[in-house]
Design a protein around this motif. Structure first.
Motif, PDB file in Angstrom:
ATOM      1  N   SER A 100       0.828  -1.209   0.000  1.00  0.00           N
ATOM      2  CA  SER A 100       0.000   0.000   0.000  1.00  0.00           C
ATOM      3  C   SER A 100       0.860   1.255   0.000  1.00  0.00           C
ATOM      4  O   SER A 100       0.390   2.337  -0.365  1.00  0.00           O
ATOM      5  CB  SER A 100      -0.951   0.021   1.201  1.00  0.00           C
ATOM      6  N   ILE A 101       2.137   1.141   0.366  1.00  0.00           N
ATOM      7  CA  ILE A 101       3.005   2.325   0.385  1.00  0.00           C
ATOM      8  C   ILE A 101       3.269   2.855  -1.017  1.00  0.00           C
ATOM      9  O   ILE A 101       3.696   4.003  -1.184  1.00  0.00           O
ATOM     10  CB  ILE A 101       4.341   2.062   1.097  1.00  0.00           C
ATOM     11  N   ALA A 102       2.999   2.047  -2.051  1.00  0.00           N
ATOM     12  CA  ALA A 102       3.184   2.534  -3.419  1.00  0.00           C
ATOM     13  C   ALA A 102       2.264   3.716  -3.714  1.00  0.00           C
ATOM     14  O   ALA A 102       2.560   4.521  -4.611  1.00  0.00           O
ATOM     15  CB  ALA A 102       2.924   1.407  -4.420  1.00  0.00           C
ATOM     16  N   ILE A 103       1.164   3.831  -2.984  1.00  0.00           N
ATOM     17  CA  ILE A 103       0.270   4.969  -3.170  1.00  0.00           C
ATOM     18  C   ILE A 103       1.024   6.266  -2.907  1.00  0.00           C
ATOM     19  O   ILE A 103       0.970   7.210  -3.703  1.00  0.00           O
ATOM     20  CB  ILE A 103      -0.956   4.851  -2.242  1.00  0.00           C
ATOM     21  N   GLY A 104       1.731   6.326  -1.792  1.00  0.00           N
ATOM     22  CA  GLY A 104       2.488   7.524  -1.445  1.00  0.00           C
ATOM     23  C   GLY A 104       3.709   7.723  -2.315  1.00  0.00           C
ATOM     24  O   GLY A 104       4.040   8.852  -2.702  1.00  0.00           O
ATOM     25  N   GLY A 125      -2.204  -8.247  -8.976  1.00  0.00           N
ATOM     26  CA  GLY A 125      -2.479  -7.053  -9.746  1.00  0.00           C
ATOM     27  C   GLY A 125      -2.539  -5.790  -8.916  1.00  0.00           C
ATOM     28  O   GLY A 125      -2.255  -4.700  -9.403  1.00  0.00           O
ATOM     29  N   ASP A 126      -2.937  -5.925  -7.647  1.00  0.00           N
ATOM     30  CA  ASP A 126      -3.113  -4.755  -6.764  1.00  0.00           C
ATOM     31  C   ASP A 126      -4.022  -3.722  -7.407  1.00  0.00           C
ATOM     32  O   ASP A 126      -3.803  -2.519  -7.317  1.00  0.00           O
ATOM     33  CB  ASP A 126      -1.759  -4.142  -6.394  1.00  0.00           C
ATOM     34  N   LEU A 127      -5.076  -4.231  -8.050  1.00  0.00           N
ATOM     35  CA  LEU A 127      -6.007  -3.404  -8.812  1.00  0.00           C
ATOM     36  C   LEU A 127      -7.431  -3.482  -8.276  1.00  0.00           C
ATOM     37  O   LEU A 127      -8.381  -3.164  -8.985  1.00  0.00           O
ATOM     38  CB  LEU A 127      -5.998  -3.843 -10.291  1.00  0.00           C
ATOM     39  N   ASN A 128      -7.576  -3.910  -7.032  1.00  0.00           N
ATOM     40  CA  ASN A 128      -8.917  -3.995  -6.466  1.00  0.00           C
ATOM     41  C   ASN A 128      -9.463  -2.620  -6.130  1.00  0.00           C
ATOM     42  O   ASN A 128      -8.715  -1.675  -5.833  1.00  0.00           O
ATOM     43  CB  ASN A 128      -8.913  -4.879  -5.213  1.00  0.00           C
ATOM     44  N   LEU A 129     -10.781  -2.506  -6.166  1.00  0.00           N
ATOM     45  CA  LEU A 129     -11.513  -1.320  -5.759  1.00  0.00           C
ATOM     46  C   LEU A 129     -12.248  -1.640  -4.463  1.00  0.00           C
ATOM     47  O   LEU A 129     -12.408  -2.815  -4.104  1.00  0.00           O
ATOM     48  CB  LEU A 129     -12.510  -0.909  -6.847  1.00  0.00           C
ATOM     49  N   PRO A 130     -12.710  -0.629  -3.740  1.00  0.00           N
ATOM     50  CA  PRO A 130     -13.427  -0.915  -2.500  1.00  0.00           C
ATOM     51  C   PRO A 130     -14.585  -1.902  -2.666  1.00  0.00           C
ATOM     52  O   PRO A 130     -14.832  -2.719  -1.782  1.00  0.00           O
ATOM     53  CB  PRO A 130     -13.931   0.465  -2.075  1.00  0.00           C
ATOM     54  N   ASP A 131     -15.260  -1.844  -3.817  1.00  0.00           N
ATOM     55  CA  ASP A 131     -16.414  -2.738  -4.002  1.00  0.00           C
ATOM     56  C   ASP A 131     -16.069  -4.051  -4.690  1.00  0.00           C
ATOM     57  O   ASP A 131     -16.936  -4.899  -4.895  1.00  0.00           O
ATOM     58  CB  ASP A 131     -17.532  -2.030  -4.765  1.00  0.00           C
ATOM     59  N   THR A 132     -14.788  -4.252  -5.055  1.00  0.00           N
ATOM     60  CA  THR A 132     -14.391  -5.534  -5.642  1.00  0.00           C
ATOM     61  C   THR A 132     -13.430  -6.305  -4.752  1.00  0.00           C
ATOM     62  O   THR A 132     -13.171  -7.484  -5.007  1.00  0.00           O
ATOM     63  CB  THR A 132     -13.720  -5.341  -7.023  1.00  0.00           C
ATOM     64  N   SER A 133     -12.896  -5.654  -3.718  1.00  0.00           N
ATOM     65  CA  SER A 133     -11.903  -6.307  -2.866  1.00  0.00           C
ATOM     66  C   SER A 133     -12.548  -7.381  -2.000  1.00  0.00           C
ATOM     67  O   SER A 133     -13.495  -7.109  -1.268  1.00  0.00           O
ATOM     68  CB  SER A 133     -11.222  -5.273  -1.966  1.00  0.00           C
ATOM     69  N   PRO A 134     -12.027  -8.609  -2.048  1.00  0.00           N
ATOM     70  CA  PRO A 134     -12.565  -9.656  -1.181  1.00  0.00           C
ATOM     71  C   PRO A 134     -12.208  -9.447   0.289  1.00  0.00           C
ATOM     72  O   PRO A 134     -12.879  -9.990   1.165  1.00  0.00           O
ATOM     73  CB  PRO A 134     -11.902 -10.933  -1.712  1.00  0.00           C
ATOM     74  N   GLY A 140      -3.885  -4.470  -1.613  1.00  0.00           N
ATOM     75  CA  GLY A 140      -4.380  -5.019  -2.862  1.00  0.00           C
ATOM     76  C   GLY A 140      -4.966  -3.967  -3.789  1.00  0.00           C
ATOM     77  O   GLY A 140      -5.601  -4.313  -4.793  1.00  0.00           O
ATOM     78  N   MET A 141      -4.718  -2.675  -3.498  1.00  0.00           N
ATOM     79  CA  MET A 141      -5.344  -1.592  -4.248  1.00  0.00           C
ATOM     80  C   MET A 141      -4.403  -0.514  -4.780  1.00  0.00           C
ATOM     81  O   MET A 141      -4.861   0.380  -5.502  1.00  0.00           O
ATOM     82  CB  MET A 141      -6.393  -0.902  -3.367  1.00  0.00           C
ATOM     83  N   PRO A 142      -3.114  -0.491  -4.452  1.00  0.00           N
ATOM     84  CA  PRO A 142      -2.306   0.695  -4.759  1.00  0.00           C
ATOM     85  C   PRO A 142      -2.178   1.039  -6.234  1.00  0.00           C
ATOM     86  O   PRO A 142      -2.135   2.220  -6.590  1.00  0.00           O
ATOM     87  CB  PRO A 142      -0.934   0.373  -4.154  1.00  0.00           C
ATOM     88  N   LEU A 143      -2.126   0.049  -7.114  1.00  0.00           N
ATOM     89  CA  LEU A 143      -2.011   0.381  -8.532  1.00  0.00           C
ATOM     90  C   LEU A 143      -3.321   0.980  -9.042  1.00  0.00           C
ATOM     91  O   LEU A 143      -3.315   1.952  -9.807  1.00  0.00           O
ATOM     92  CB  LEU A 143      -1.613  -0.850  -9.350  1.00  0.00           C
ATOM     93  N   ALA A 144      -4.446   0.430  -8.598  1.00  0.00           N
ATOM     94  CA  ALA A 144      -5.742   1.008  -8.976  1.00  0.00           C
ATOM     95  C   ALA A 144      -5.839   2.452  -8.501  1.00  0.00           C
ATOM     96  O   ALA A 144      -6.252   3.347  -9.256  1.00  0.00           O
ATOM     97  CB  ALA A 144      -6.882   0.172  -8.393  1.00  0.00           C
ATOM     98  N   VAL A 145      -5.458   2.697  -7.248  1.00  0.00           N
ATOM     99  CA  VAL A 145      -5.507   4.055  -6.703  1.00  0.00           C
ATOM    100  C   VAL A 145      -4.650   4.998  -7.531  1.00  0.00           C
ATOM    101  O   VAL A 145      -5.061   6.115  -7.870  1.00  0.00           O
ATOM    102  CB  VAL A 145      -5.045   4.054  -5.230  1.00  0.00           C
TER     103      VAL A 145
END
Length: 307
Positions: A100-104, A125-134, A140-145
């Motif tokens: 998640s530090i990739a966001i910063g 992939g680290d491409l999950n969104l809040p409504d797709t994350s299991p 699991g979201m930094p690239l999407a962000v």
């Protein structure tokens, strides 16, 4: 010529559910990263670790994202420090911590590049969104962000969003994707080398194609999750996936990237000493960083002219 390298640790484990990855930066230091880079002729400044507060761990924010406030605060701090490192004309080397530090990191870099390229070396992939994350785990979201998809507070860190364009991203080593991630990849047209392509083409061809694909960027960031490698080589990661990139393939990738002299920043993440075997994964991280920053098995000189 040696680089001015600025090391920054981000001991955060709030982006996922398994404790221990917060010790990753110091494990990499213990494995000798500073000494290794200095031996290569680089000037190294170790800025220590960003302070990560556990105050907001398990916060009850109105979202399914775990530890959102704490992850947000740490990434805001990281963005500011990465921006400062770039402005000081040093090479940022960021040590995680969870991914998640990739966001910063990317938020800080994006303030200094208009067409930033990103190589995402990872099993996931680290491409999950809040409504797709299991799971609700932000690692699991930094690239999407960074592409502009996700919780607004994370997407809008820094001065602009998105931080990177889809056409400036290459993903390598992917072998574990959630359904929502597959849909987003197809929707925005990301360049992905799954392990199928790595096996079929070979790492040499993958890197040649990657660098050609990113030739019009004005800087290239490497974001390397140690779980991109096979668990046999890197057991100390929180989310291991069998069938990964080998130790030697990874070195070839780093050596080829070094030869281009086009990598402008890097982060190495998800080293978890609690799950490791005698600091093996941290030592692999140091080996790969060494290769990325110019270490060779044998230094060669141009052949002498014959008379």
């Amino acid at each position: 010529m040696g680089k001015n390298i600025s090391i920054l640790g981000v001991p955060m484990d709030l982006g996922q559910s398994r404790r221990g990855v917060n010790m990753g930066p110091d494990a990499i230091r213990y494995a000798g990263i500073v000494e290794r880079l200095e031996e290569l002729g680089h000037s190294v400044v170790d800025n220590g670790n960003i302070a990560v507060s556990n105050k907001d761990r398990n916060d009850l924010s109105l979202t399914n994202l775990k530890n959102l406030h704490a992850v947000l605060k740490t990434n805001i701090d990281l963005q500011e420090q990465v921006d400062n490192i770039i402005k000081s004309q040093a090479f940022p080397l960021i040590l995680g911590g969870d991914h998640s530090i990739a966001i910063g990191t990317l938020a800080g870099l994006a303030q200094n590049y208009s067409d930033l390229g990103v190589i995402w070396f990872d099993a996931h992939g680290d491409l999950n969104l809040p409504d797709t994350s299991p799971s609700g785990n932000i690692h699991g979201m930094p690239l999407a962000v960074s592409l502009g998809y996700g919780h607004p507070s994370l997407v809008n860190i820094g001065s602009k969003a998105p931080k990177v364009k889809p056409e400036n991203v290459v993903m390598i080593g992917i072998r574990d994707l959630d359904e929502g991630e597959k849909e987003l990849i197809n929707q925005i047209g990301l360049k992905v080398y799954t392990m199928h392509e790595v096996d079929k083409l070979g790492m040499n061809q993958v890197i040649l194609e990657t660098m050609d694909y990113l030739k019009n960027t004005d800087g290239i960031h490497l974001s390397l999750d140690l779980d991109g490698l096979d668990p046999l080589d890197c057991p100390g990661v929180g989310t291991p996936v069998n069938g990964g990139i080998s130790y030697r393939e990874s070195h070839l990738a780093m050596e080829m990237l070094a030869d281009t002299n086009l990598i402008t920043s890097a982060e190495f993440v998800e080293v978890n000493p609690i799950l490791d075997e005698r600091n093996k994964t941290a030592e692999v991280a140091v080996d790969l960083i060494g290769s990325l920053l110019g270490e060779k098995i044998l230094k060669t000189s141009p052949p002498k002219a014959t008379v």
